[in-house]
Design a protein around this motif. Structure first.
Motif, PDB file in Angstrom:
ATOM      1  N   TRP A   1      41.547   1.333  35.037  1.00 15.65           N
ATOM      2  CA  TRP A   1      40.409   1.081  34.065  1.00 15.65           C
ATOM      3  C   TRP A   1      40.660   0.649  32.699  1.00 15.65           C
ATOM      4  N   ARG A   2      42.029   0.930  32.532  1.00 21.36           N
ATOM      5  CA  ARG A   2      42.814   0.519  31.195  1.00 21.36           C
ATOM      6  C   ARG A   2      43.727  -0.114  31.122  1.00 21.36           C
TER       7      ARG A   2
ATOM      8  N   PRO B   1      43.056  -4.523  29.449  1.00 22.07           N
ATOM      9  CA  PRO B   1      42.964  -4.457  28.083  1.00 22.07           C
ATOM     10  C   PRO B   1      44.140  -4.181  27.145  1.00 22.07           C
ATOM     11  N   THR B   2      44.944  -3.004  27.697  1.00 24.56           N
ATOM     12  CA  THR B   2      45.935  -2.710  26.859  1.00 24.56           C
ATOM     13  C   THR B   2      47.155  -3.670  26.894  1.00 24.56           C
TER      14      THR B   2
ATOM     15  N   ASP C   1      46.675   3.918  26.924  1.00 25.36           N
ATOM     16  CA  ASP C   1      45.065   3.903  26.441  1.00 25.36           C
ATOM     17  C   ASP C   1      45.071   3.131  25.179  1.00 25.36           C
ATOM     18  N   GLN C   2      45.971   2.739  24.822  1.00 20.97           N
ATOM     19  CA  GLN C   2      45.962   1.767  23.349  1.00 20.97           C
ATOM     20  C   GLN C   2      45.415   2.738  22.079  1.00 20.97           C
ATOM     21  N   SER C   3      45.623   4.043  22.322  1.00 23.33           N
ATOM     22  CA  SER C   3      45.022   5.019  21.146  1.00 23.33           C
ATOM     23  C   SER C   3      45.744   4.623  19.849  1.00 23.33           C
TER      24      SER C   3
ATOM     25  N   ASN D   1      37.805  10.599  16.358  1.00 22.88           N
ATOM     26  CA  ASN D   1      37.289  10.879  17.702  1.00 22.88           C
ATOM     27  C   ASN D   1      38.237  11.999  18.489  1.00 22.88           C
TER      28      ASN D   1
ATOM     29  N   ILE E   1      43.144   6.622  17.611  1.00 22.84           N
ATOM     30  CA  ILE E   1      41.635   6.645  18.192  1.00 22.84           C
ATOM     31  C   ILE E   1      41.837   7.357  19.645  1.00 22.84           C
ATOM     32  N   ASP E   2      41.408   8.592  19.508  1.00 19.06           N
ATOM     33  CA  ASP E   2      41.163   9.071  20.811  1.00 19.06           C
ATOM     34  C   ASP E   2      40.332   8.092  21.899  1.00 19.06           C
ATOM     35  N   ALA E   3      41.209   7.948  23.072  1.00 21.89           N
ATOM     36  CA  ALA E   3      40.612   7.157  24.028  1.00 21.89           C
ATOM     37  C   ALA E   3      39.932   7.928  25.024  1.00 21.89           C
ATOM     38  N   PRO E   4      38.631   7.635  25.182  1.00 21.72           N
ATOM     39  CA  PRO E   4      37.980   8.501  26.335  1.00 21.72           C
ATOM     40  C   PRO E   4      38.639   8.498  27.639  1.00 21.72           C
TER      41      PRO E   4
ATOM     42  N   ARG F   1      36.812  -2.247  16.491  1.00 23.31           N
ATOM     43  CA  ARG F   1      37.562  -1.906  17.804  1.00 23.31           C
ATOM     44  C   ARG F   1      36.235  -1.503  18.630  1.00 23.31           C
TER      45      ARG F   1
ATOM     46  N   HIS G   1      33.657   4.540  22.742  1.00 20.63           N
ATOM     47  CA  HIS G   1      32.757   5.078  21.555  1.00 20.63           C
ATOM     48  C   HIS G   1      31.900   4.513  21.261  1.00 20.63           C
TER      49      HIS G   1
ATOM     50  N   PHE H   1      40.070  -5.491  19.423  1.00 22.57           N
ATOM     51  CA  PHE H   1      40.265  -4.789  20.771  1.00 22.57           C
ATOM     52  C   PHE H   1      39.044  -4.653  21.638  1.00 22.57           C
ATOM     53  N   VAL H   2      39.211  -4.773  22.716  1.00 21.41           N
ATOM     54  CA  VAL H   2      37.851  -4.438  23.546  1.00 21.41           C
ATOM     55  C   VAL H   2      38.554  -3.750  24.909  1.00 21.41           C
TER      56      VAL H   2
ATOM     57  N   SER I   1      37.757  -1.527  28.646  1.00 20.54           N
ATOM     58  CA  SER I   1      37.027  -1.888  29.679  1.00 20.54           C
ATOM     59  C   SER I   1      35.452  -1.314  29.652  1.00 20.54           C
TER      60      SER I   1
ATOM     61  N   ILE J   1      42.245 -10.901  26.562  1.00 19.97           N
ATOM     62  CA  ILE J   1      41.800  -9.760  27.454  1.00 19.97           C
ATOM     63  C   ILE J   1      40.981 -10.140  28.540  1.00 19.97           C
TER      64      ILE J   1
END
Lengths: 279, 101
Positions: A39-40, A43-44, A117-119, A152, A228-231, B20, B24, B53-54, B56, B88
């Motif tokens: 899922w991540r 993009p990362t 997660d690119q946090s 976050n 940034i906290d990644a969900p 970003r 969130h 950045f985007v 998923s 991306i």
């Protein structure tokens, strides 16, 4: 600066990196450990590849898959980026083992490991490189250093981090406030010294690496970062806290028994295939 | 992430995003899209020039908005995606799914 003119965009640099194999030693190796990150991960990779390519230095990207049971490895393999290496393993060995495989396969003068997660946004690598250029061996991105910007982050993770920091600094004598941020930069020499010695395969490998950096008198510093906290974080704070305390004791025990006095893992040289199953 | 909604004309709507765009931020983005669609605006432009950045979740939200607009005879168009966002979109094979200007 290479033959691409200064006016070219980061997109131009990315396209060249994506299609033209580098022929010299990478200046930077970026290692992403990945376990079930379908899922991540794309993009990362996109964010990292665009930014590092724009620095206009030869670089390689290593995705160290950790026995994912989803389509993480397949997605990465299908990207067909010529300077990306995918390391796979049939079983889930833990984040520490994945980072170690990636770091020991890296050929760059500098080795960054960055969470999937690119946090910690990749744009912050320059501030870490600046410290290396000033003579540091290990530079740690820090959410606890003065000037850090943390967004976050859940209360449980804040409490967990504060507790770890207190234990690490007060009892363990590691002069780093944030041992667990998944964004650390090493010189090649430091990476080789540390990751060929370290033994912990799980979450606490960061702590072990920093402990060894102190033991080996490597110059280590922290750089405040935006985080940034990644969900969807896979960190279970309570479970990890118990493991962390256990691993603190293991590290001290390993040291007392001389298990860090020599290397524990062979160097890995990977120059050819882009997909390297490892056991 | 900041969302600035502008109306260049009575029928045109452009959501200008800055920062970003991740999980969130999807709720705020969805609320903005839904507000505009409830007002009868089915042709939305989403300006991504200042988005670095985007993730998923954000991509899924853009696809959702695009599908809703198209179901109502409109479209959701991406405007000037930044270089990392463009890469991306390429890596996730979404470039061809959107009209990009």
């Amino acid at each position: 600066m290479t033959d691409l003119a200064a006016n070219n965009s980061s997109l131009d640099y990315y396209r060249r990196w994506a299609t033209t194999p580098i022929t010299e030693r990478p200046r930077i190796s970026v290692v992403i450990p990945a376990y079930n990150e379908e899922w991540r991960i794309l993009p990362t990779i996109g964010a990292i590849a665009t930014h590092i390519s724009s620095l206009d230095v030869p670089w390689e990207l290593i995705v160290a898959d950790d026995g994912s049971t989803d389509s993480t490895a397949e997605l990465v393999e299908e990207l067909d980026l010529v300077n990306l290496k995918l390391l796979t393993t049939p079983t889930n060995g833990g984040k520490g083992s994945a980072v170690r495989r990636g770091v020991l396969a890296a050929q760059g003068e500098l080795v960054l490991f960055a969470d999937a997660d690119q946090s910690t946004p990749i744009e912050q690598i320059e501030s870490l490189i600046a410290r290396i250029d000033e003579g540091d061996d290990v530079v740690v991105a820090s959410r606890a250093a003065e000037g850090a910007d943390v967004a976050n982050k859940s209360l449980s993770r804040k409490v967990f981090s504060a507790g770890l920091s207190m234990i690490v600094r007060g009892i363990f004598r590691i002069p780093v406030a944030d041992t667990q941020c998944g964004f650390k930069l090493f010189t090649a020499e430091a990476a080789d010294l540390l990751f060929r010695r370290q033994l912990i395969d799980e979450f606490s490998f960061d702590l072990e690496v920093l402990y060894l950096a102190g033991k080996l008198d490597l110059k280590t510093s922290e750089v405040p970062v935006t985080w940034i906290d990644a969900p969807g974080s896979k960190v279970d704070a309570a479970k990890v806290a118990v493991e962390f305390l256990r691993d603190l004791a293991i590290i001290r025990w390993n040291d007392a028994r001389g298990r860090y006095d020599g290397v524990n893992h062979p160097a890995v040289a990977i120059t050819g295939p882009r997909v390297v199953p490892q056991r | 992430m900041d969302i600035n909604t502008i109306h260049p004309t009575d029928t045109e709507v452009e959501l200008v995003l800055h920062g970003r765009f991740d999980a969130h931020e999807t709720e705020a983005f969805r609320a903005e899209v839904d507000t505009e669609m409830a007002s009868g605006h089915h042709h939305l432009r989403v300006n991504l020039a200042a988005v670095e950045f985007v993730d998923s979740s954000a991509l899924a939200e853009l696809v959702r908005g695009m599908k809703r607009c198209r179901e109502l005879g409109g479209d959701l168009i991406l405007v000037q995606p930044s270089d990392p966002v463009r890469v991306i979109l390429e890596l996730t094979k979404l470039m061809s799914a959107f009209e990009i200007v």
